[in-house]
Design an enzyme around this catalytic site. Structure first.
Site, PDB file in Angstrom:
ATOM      1  CG  ASP A 132     -23.102 -11.607 -14.798  1.00  0.00           C
ATOM      2  OD1 ASP A 132     -23.002 -11.346 -15.999  1.00  0.00           O
ATOM      3  OD2 ASP A 132     -23.533 -10.801 -13.961  1.00  0.00           O
ATOM      4  CB  CYS A 189     -46.707  -9.205 -24.666  1.00  0.00           C
ATOM      5  SG  CYS A 189     -46.390  -8.410 -23.071  1.00  0.00           S
ATOM      6  CB  CYS A 196     -38.386   1.267 -20.424  1.00  0.00           C
ATOM      7  SG  CYS A 196     -36.705   1.898 -20.176  1.00  0.00           S
ATOM      8  CB  CYS A 212     -30.384   0.664 -19.200  1.00  0.00           C
ATOM      9  SG  CYS A 212     -30.884  -0.592 -18.010  1.00  0.00           S
ATOM     10  CB  CYS A 242     -38.033  -4.091 -18.485  1.00  0.00           C
ATOM     11  SG  CYS A 242     -36.391  -4.627 -17.988  1.00  0.00           S
ATOM     12  CB  CYS A 246     -42.181 -10.325 -17.824  1.00  0.00           C
ATOM     13  SG  CYS A 246     -42.234 -11.818 -18.839  1.00  0.00           S
TER      14      CYS A 246
END
Length: 370
Positions: A132, A189, A196, A212, A242, A246
């Site tokens: 990352d 879905c 959000c 965001c 978010c 899930c």
């Protein structure tokens, strides 16, 4: 003899990784076009490094022409707490689940290096490790490798890990057997989109980072716009909404123990305590934590937004004390927080005392708006 790829997976398990898959380094070439579209709308916000490194991100072989295999790994950080339950405790700050423990860059990079060194010895070929921090598009590569798929929230989702896992990558000059690509299992879905708080998804599979909360509270260096402050609530570093929504998360903890444990003192820290952190205390509290990335001033800016959203006038003295802070980011949000916690008369008294002495235009504007 056990195939090299299977032995590699066994070694990965020993290092604490929940899954390992292999792809051709060029298997995610289409991701470069999606990145350009994202950048064309300006959705990267202040993350100028995304635009600066776009050409290298488009294909790992631009980054390293010698790469013959991309090895993608997942490490679970499935939470033992309900990430959304903390949002109701308005006197505390919510730090994103991934940042509740040690900095994942440090943890995963050390384990990846161990694995990569083993692979290099076995193959006698060069390797490179990524976590990352380099211009490598791990998510599209991981999808191509079969590790998961990019869900409608743009994060990777796995049928066995849900949305709660970190990614690491090893590029190797060795030719390794490829795994089949994973397909999209989101179906109809849209839970991640609907939850959000700031409507940061213009459409499924698209993110506007400028809206965001994770971007605003971690990456963004400026004064957070009025339209987002109330929606931020008590999220002081990142946002899990978010991810937490899930449905695939029901499998996240079933067979994979989370390897990066949360610090108890960061699960629900008191806003009053956080507001008193000076730079030295901030660095001490968040030693070896990813939270240190934001720096003290941005972090206290976020804490003051949470104080302003708390509805607790008992926190007003903490905000008032910060009206004299050296950082304009902090002073501005102290004004905003007090405008929400105090009655008009008490706030006017503070304004008469402080507003005329203010030298920063953005802070002065907060006094004027309030």
């Amino acid at each position: 003899m056990i195939p090299l790829e299977d032995r590699l997976r066994l070694k990965a398990r020993e290092e604490g990784f929940a899954d390992l898959r292999i792809a051709d380094p060029g298997a995610a070439a289409q991701a470069g076009g999606r990145l350009q579209e994202f950048l064309s709308f300006g959705r990267e916000g202040d993350m100028a490094w995304l635009k600066e490194t776009a050409a290298r991100r488009a294909d790992p072989r631009v980054l390293w022409p010698g790469a013959r295999s991309a090895i993608l790994l997942a490490m679970s950080y499935a939470p033992e707490i309900d990430p959304l339950e903390r949002l109701a405790r308005k006197d505390t700050g919510v730090i994103s689940v991934y940042a509740l423990g040690r900095d994942y860059h440090d943890v995963i990079k050390g384990k990846l290096k161990q694995l990569a060194q083993w692979l290099a010895r076995e193959t006698q070929e060069e390797v490179k490790v990524f976590v990352d921090t380099a211009p490598l598009m791990e998510k599209p590569l991981a999808e191509a490798a079969g590790l998961g798929w990019q869900g409608k929230h743009t994060n990777l989702v796995s049928r066995s890990l849900g949305s709660w896992f970190f990614l690491g990558a090893i590029l190797s000059a060795a030719e390794l057997a490829r795994d089949p690509r994973e397909s999209d299992h989101c179906g109809t879905c849209r839970a991640c989109l609907d939850i959000c708080p700031t409507k940061a998804f213009p459409a499924p599979y698209q993110l506007d980072a400028r809206r965001c909360i994770s971007y605003l509270t971690i990456e963004y260096k400026g004064h957070i716009a009025d339209e987002f402050r109330e929606a931020i609530g008590n999220r002081i570093y990142g946002c899990d909404d978010c991810l937490a929504a899930c449905p695939w998360n029901k499998f996240a903890g079933a067979a994979h123990e989370a390897k990066l444990k949360a610090r108890d003192d960061l699960i629900a820290p008191k806003l009053a305590d956080l507001a008193r952190l000076d730079d030295q205390a901030f660095r001490q509290l968040f030693t070896a934590s990813p939270v240190k990335r934001s720096g003290r001033d941005r972090f206290i800016r976020n804490v003051l937004i949470a104080i302003g959203n708390s509805g607790d006038a008992g926190l007003a003295p903490e905000a008032e004390r910060l009206l004299g802070d050296e950082s304009a980011l902090v002073r501005a949000m102290a004004v905003w927080a007090l405008s929400r916690l105090l009655d008009a008369e008490d706030f006017a008294t503070l304004r008469d005392k402080h507003a005329q002495q203010e030298t920063d235009d953005a802070v002065a504007a907060e006094w004027q708006k309030a």
